[in-house]
Write an enzyme that holds these catalytic residues in place. Structure first.
Site, short mmCIF file in Angstrom:
data_model
loop_
_atom_site.label_atom_id
_atom_site.label_comp_id
_atom_site.label_asym_id
_atom_site.label_seq_id
_atom_site.Cartn_x
_atom_site.Cartn_y
_atom_site.Cartn_z
N HIS A 188 3.43 7.63 5.35
CA HIS A 188 2.50 8.74 5.12
C HIS A 188 2.64 9.82 6.20
CE1 HIS A 188 0.93 6.31 1.95
NE2 HIS A 188 0.40 5.43 2.77
N ASP B 266 4.44 2.97 -3.19
CA ASP B 266 3.16 2.58 -2.59
C ASP B 266 2.31 1.75 -3.54
OD1 ASP B 266 1.04 2.33 -0.87
OD2 ASP B 266 0.79 4.44 -0.49
#
Length: 438
Positions: free
Chosen positions: A281, A330
């Site tokens: 991220h 993810d």
């Protein structure tokens, strides 16, 4: 490398493709009996082996590399998109829904959902996945008779589907500073670093490809981070961690450490080896964070980051500092690295109110392809993947130029059309180690 006779080899031809760093017409790849590339060329060589598979009107790419997956979260796909009473509909409320599902899965269920997830990845051209795996024990935290039971279910699913798995074993210790793990987090926790590393030692000793994954600064204290960094350094393992996904994470980290999450990872030694650390991220960063991550990797997961309202990854700044970019699926609400790559570019267009933001020496589509292949391979420490060159495994995927999305386009527009406006639906051929998986 042992030599193979011409009879052991097979060739593959396509209409266009990326061979090494060259975009070529009529790409030819020759593969030996081990599934290793022994020769590439533009056009079929005169001395090609007897068996040459012509893939027809297709674009030939290296297999895509998914650097960040939580396979079990595929089970909540579609299950978090309605407000509950008093639900603020934030990352944190989504997390509560995820915990409820995580607490319900036994070994058979972990295997089943992971197998479905990996089969979907393979259909989308993904030939290697980094599984950020943190379901370790029974829901109450009690280890199974085999402490690696759930890790083995993940590896079993990958082997049966035929996808390469880099198991990023997660270390998780607490709910936050001076807070023991919540009841729903107990199955993530080994109790001590030594118990965690004993599990890692067992998996490594069996020949599995392992990386260390301290979950986040929220979940791992500084002393444990230092121990994990030392172990990774001693055994040359990659380290992956969630970094600055939410602004609240930074606030809590400053309250505990007086520093940003990236600075804490650096202080612990996690960034000591160039290229070995991947920040997943890395959205809410400060200037010094970008300097610290130079030469390392950031894994963007744009569809999940959009779904959870995390924010927009500052991709151009990462590139300016020499930080490698990779892509991950993810939460696996979406499994499609073509969409992940396109959203990385489109998010930046929205922020900058400009176009072609990730273009460099190469067009944007080529940049996105590199992030989805070479970038992911680098983040996972699998440098032999992500490129179709002699000596590498033949991990590849091919997109059909006659797919409805690409049909009737000039061939020289198809690559851009796929990566800037398409999806992985056009990918209909997938090879892993020379074995056709789709």
């Amino acid at each position: 490398m042992s030599e193979a006779t011409l009879d052991d080899r097979v060739g593959y031809l396509a209409a266009w493709g990326l061979l090494g760093d060259r975009w070529v017409e009529r790409p030819y790849v020759e593969v030996d009996g081990r599934g290793v590339i022994v020769r590439t060329a533009s056009g079929r060589p005169a001395d090609a082996p007897t068996i040459v598979h012509d893939l027809g009107r297709r674009l030939l790419y290296p297999g895509l590399v998914n650097a960040h997956s939580h396979a079990f979260q595929r089970a909540i796909r579609g299950g978090t998109h309605r407000r509950g009473e008093g639900d603020p509909s934030s990352f944190w409320s989504w997390r509560e829904a995820m915990y409820r599902v995580a607490s319900s899965l036994g070994p058979d269920e972990v295997y089943a959902v992971t197998r479905r997830c990996y089969a979907e990845m393979l259909r989308a051209g993904i030939t290697c996945v980094g599984e950020f795996h943190y379901l370790h024990h029974a829901p109450d935290g009690t280890p199974y008779a085999d402490a690696n039971e759930l890790s083995r279910q993940v590896l079993r699913a990958g082997a049966e589907v035929g996808i390469r798995v880099v198991l990023l074993e997660v270390y998780y210790a607490r709910a936050g500073a001076d807070r023991p793990p919540l009841a729903e987090q107990r199955r993530f926790c080994d109790g001590t670093v030594d118990r965690y590393l004993a599990r890692v030692d067992t998996l490594r000793g069996e020949g599995h490809t392992i990386g260390l994954a301290p979950h986040s600064v929220r979940a791992v204290p500084l002393a444990a981070l230092s121990e994990l960094a030392a172990y990774a350094r001693a055994h040359d393992l990659v380290i992956h961690a969630h970094v600055s996904e939410q602004g609240r994470e930074n606030e809590e980290c400053r309250a505990e450490h007086g520093r940003t999450p990236t600075e804490v990872f650096a202080d612990a030694g996690c960034l000591a080896r160039p290229g070995s650390f991947t920040a997943v991220h890395a959205i809410h960063l400060e200037d010094h964070d970008h300097e610290l991550l130079a030469g390392h990797n950031v894994c963007a997961c744009p569809t999940t980051e959009a779904d959870l309202g995390d924010g927009i990854i500052p991709a151009p700044r990462h590139r300016q500092h020499g930080t490698g970019l990779a892509l991950g699926s993810d939460s696996n609400a979406v499994i499609d690295l073509v969409q992940e790559a396109r959203l990385l570019e489109m998010h930046e267009r929205l922020r900058a109110q400009a176009r072609l933001c990730l273009a460099g020496p190469e067009p944007v589509a080529r940049t996105l392809l590199d992030i989805a292949t070479v970038g992911g391979a680098r983040a996972l420490g699998r440098l032999e993947l992500g490129r179709l060159v002699p000596g590498n495994p033949f991990d590849a995927c091919a997109a059909d130029l006659d797919h409805p999305h690409l049909a009737d386009l000039p061939d020289d527009q198809a690559h851009d059309a796929l990566w800037l406006s398409g999806t992985a639906a056009a990918i209909d051929r997938v090879f892993v180690g020379g074995v056709r998986r789709r």
